[in-house]
Design a protein around this motif. Structure first.
Motif, PDB file in Angstrom:
ATOM      1  N   LYS A 169      12.115  49.004   2.041  1.00 24.49           N
ATOM      2  CA  LYS A 169      11.255  47.839   2.270  1.00 24.49           C
ATOM      3  C   LYS A 169      10.974  47.106   0.965  1.00 24.49           C
ATOM      4  O   LYS A 169      11.083  45.873   0.883  1.00 24.49           O
ATOM      5  CB  LYS A 169       9.923  48.286   2.886  1.00 24.49           C
ATOM      6  CG  LYS A 169       9.929  48.491   4.378  1.00 24.49           C
ATOM      7  CD  LYS A 169       8.512  48.833   4.839  1.00 24.49           C
ATOM      8  CE  LYS A 169       8.461  49.106   6.325  1.00 24.49           C
ATOM      9  NZ  LYS A 169       7.088  49.441   6.782  1.00 24.49           N
ATOM     10  N   HIS A 181       6.130  43.497   6.834  1.00 28.48           N
ATOM     11  CA  HIS A 181       6.635  44.671   7.552  1.00 28.48           C
ATOM     12  C   HIS A 181       7.288  44.252   8.870  1.00 28.48           C
ATOM     13  O   HIS A 181       8.310  44.824   9.274  1.00 28.48           O
ATOM     14  CB  HIS A 181       5.478  45.649   7.840  1.00 28.48           C
ATOM     15  CG  HIS A 181       4.796  46.147   6.621  1.00 28.48           C
ATOM     16  ND1 HIS A 181       5.314  47.134   5.815  1.00 28.48           N
ATOM     17  CD2 HIS A 181       3.606  45.784   6.040  1.00 28.48           C
ATOM     18  CE1 HIS A 181       4.492  47.385   4.812  1.00 28.48           C
ATOM     19  NE2 HIS A 181       3.438  46.567   4.921  1.00 28.48           N
ATOM     20  N   TYR A 185      11.158  45.101  10.253  1.00 29.34           N
ATOM     21  CA  TYR A 185      11.516  45.728  11.527  1.00 29.34           C
ATOM     22  C   TYR A 185      12.400  44.801  12.370  1.00 29.34           C
ATOM     23  O   TYR A 185      13.314  45.271  13.071  1.00 29.34           O
ATOM     24  CB  TYR A 185      10.248  46.102  12.299  1.00 29.34           C
ATOM     25  CG  TYR A 185       9.386  47.121  11.591  1.00 29.34           C
ATOM     26  CD1 TYR A 185       9.960  48.233  10.976  1.00 29.34           C
ATOM     27  CD2 TYR A 185       7.997  46.979  11.532  1.00 29.34           C
ATOM     28  CE1 TYR A 185       9.171  49.173  10.316  1.00 29.34           C
ATOM     29  CE2 TYR A 185       7.207  47.914  10.872  1.00 29.34           C
ATOM     30  CZ  TYR A 185       7.799  49.006  10.265  1.00 29.34           C
ATOM     31  OH  TYR A 185       7.021  49.932   9.610  1.00 29.34           O
ATOM     32  N   HIS A 189      16.121  45.518  13.845  1.00 31.76           N
ATOM     33  CA  HIS A 189      16.415  45.311  15.265  1.00 31.76           C
ATOM     34  C   HIS A 189      17.601  44.363  15.457  1.00 31.76           C
ATOM     35  O   HIS A 189      18.366  44.499  16.417  1.00 31.76           O
ATOM     36  CB  HIS A 189      15.177  44.749  15.966  1.00 31.76           C
ATOM     37  CG  HIS A 189      15.367  44.570  17.438  1.00 31.76           C
ATOM     38  ND1 HIS A 189      15.312  45.618  18.334  1.00 31.76           N
ATOM     39  CD2 HIS A 189      15.633  43.450  18.178  1.00 31.76           C
ATOM     40  CE1 HIS A 189      15.532  45.165  19.550  1.00 31.76           C
ATOM     41  NE2 HIS A 189      15.723  43.851  19.488  1.00 31.76           N
ATOM     42  N   ARG A 197      17.884  52.245  14.095  1.00 25.21           N
ATOM     43  CA  ARG A 197      16.580  51.582  14.226  1.00 25.21           C
ATOM     44  C   ARG A 197      15.574  52.419  15.016  1.00 25.21           C
ATOM     45  O   ARG A 197      14.365  52.287  14.805  1.00 25.21           O
ATOM     46  CB  ARG A 197      16.746  50.198  14.847  1.00 25.21           C
ATOM     47  CG  ARG A 197      17.263  50.141  16.255  1.00 25.21           C
ATOM     48  CD  ARG A 197      17.214  48.697  16.766  1.00 25.21           C
ATOM     49  NE  ARG A 197      17.702  48.575  18.126  1.00 25.21           N
ATOM     50  CZ  ARG A 197      18.923  48.177  18.456  1.00 25.21           C
ATOM     51  NH1 ARG A 197      19.789  47.869  17.499  1.00 25.21           N
ATOM     52  NH2 ARG A 197      19.285  48.086  19.725  1.00 25.21           N
ATOM     53  N   ASN A 201      12.111  52.026  13.103  1.00 19.71           N
ATOM     54  CA  ASN A 201      11.054  51.183  13.665  1.00 19.71           C
ATOM     55  C   ASN A 201      10.013  52.039  14.398  1.00 19.71           C
ATOM     56  O   ASN A 201      10.376  52.957  15.151  1.00 19.71           O
ATOM     57  CB  ASN A 201      11.652  50.164  14.638  1.00 19.71           C
ATOM     58  CG  ASN A 201      12.465  49.104  13.921  1.00 19.71           C
ATOM     59  OD1 ASN A 201      12.590  49.142  12.699  1.00 19.71           O
ATOM     60  ND2 ASN A 201      13.011  48.164  14.671  1.00 19.71           N
TER      61      ASN A 201
END
Length: 224
Positions: A169, A181, A185, A189, A197, A201
């Motif tokens: 990140k 954030h 995610y 996706h 993922r 996630n």
């Protein structure tokens, strides 16, 4: 006097008779020669017919005339001649010509990673171009390589380690790929395979806790 005249008449008659006899013999000779020539010609014709004649076979089928096979001529397509360039390269410096010949190397494509696509590279380069300009391609390739090794390690775990997610990140936020954030995610996706993922996630099944402030800036949230 009478005797002389009768003698002349007899001589004349004799001479005429001799001429007639000579003419008859000549005509007879010519007639015989023609007959002999005609006979020889007939013999030659008959002999030639006898030699050419074949025995008749009532069971033999007549031969069909042979049909000529049409030969197809294959025309080779003429190679198009290269069009002359409207730009003359004679006046360009050699350094510029070398740059024109340069071809960029192939992009990084990990093994068994079909998710590394041109679409992913295009997205990353568009995000990196404002800060990295012409080096955006190289920087995008390094990030893809980092994502590849991250995905390779995550496959071995039930869920991704929190420190590995936090490091990725921070790296993507520092490069300007994502800011929050939530964007991180969304990126996973959109571009990462499902098997990765679901390990990254937050979800009820994987029991990964979501950040307290999902829409907060990643870099600012780290300093809090």
């Amino acid at each position: 006097m009478v005797d002389e005249e009768s003698m002349e008449v007899s001589n004349h008659e004799l001479s005429r008779q001799l001429r007639l006899n000579t003419l008859e013999r000549y005509l007879l000779k010519v007639k015989q020669e023609k007959a002999e020539s005609r006979r020889k010609m007939q013999e030659q014709v008959m002999n030639s017919l006898k030699m050419a004649r074949k025995p008749y076979n009532p069971f033999k089928m007549p031969e069909l005339p042979k049909q000529r096979q049409a030969t197809k001529t294959i025309k080779k397509a003429a190679k198009p001649k290269p069009k002359p360039s409207p730009f003359s390269t004679g006046l360009l410096p050699p350094e510029f010509l070398e740059d024109m010949k340069y071809k960029p190397p192939k992009r990084f494509q990990g093994k068994n990673a079909p998710w590394i696509t041109k679409r992913l590279y295009k997205y990353l380069e568009d995000k990196l171009e404002p800060n990295y300009d012409y080096r955006a391609r190289v920087r995008a390739e390094k990030l893809v390589e980092k994502l590849y090794h991250f995905a390779k390690d995550v496959r071995k775990c039930r869920v991704a380690p929190p420190e590995a997610i936090a490091e990725l990140k921070h790296e993507m936020a520092r490069l300007g790929i994502v800011k929050t954030h939530h964007e991180f995610y969304c990126f996973f996706h959109e571009f990462m395979p499902r098997e990765i993922r679901i390990r990254v996630n937050p979800d009820i099944l994987n029991k990964i806790p979501a950040p307290k402030r999902v829409f907060a800036n990643i870099l600012e949230d780290d300093h809090l």
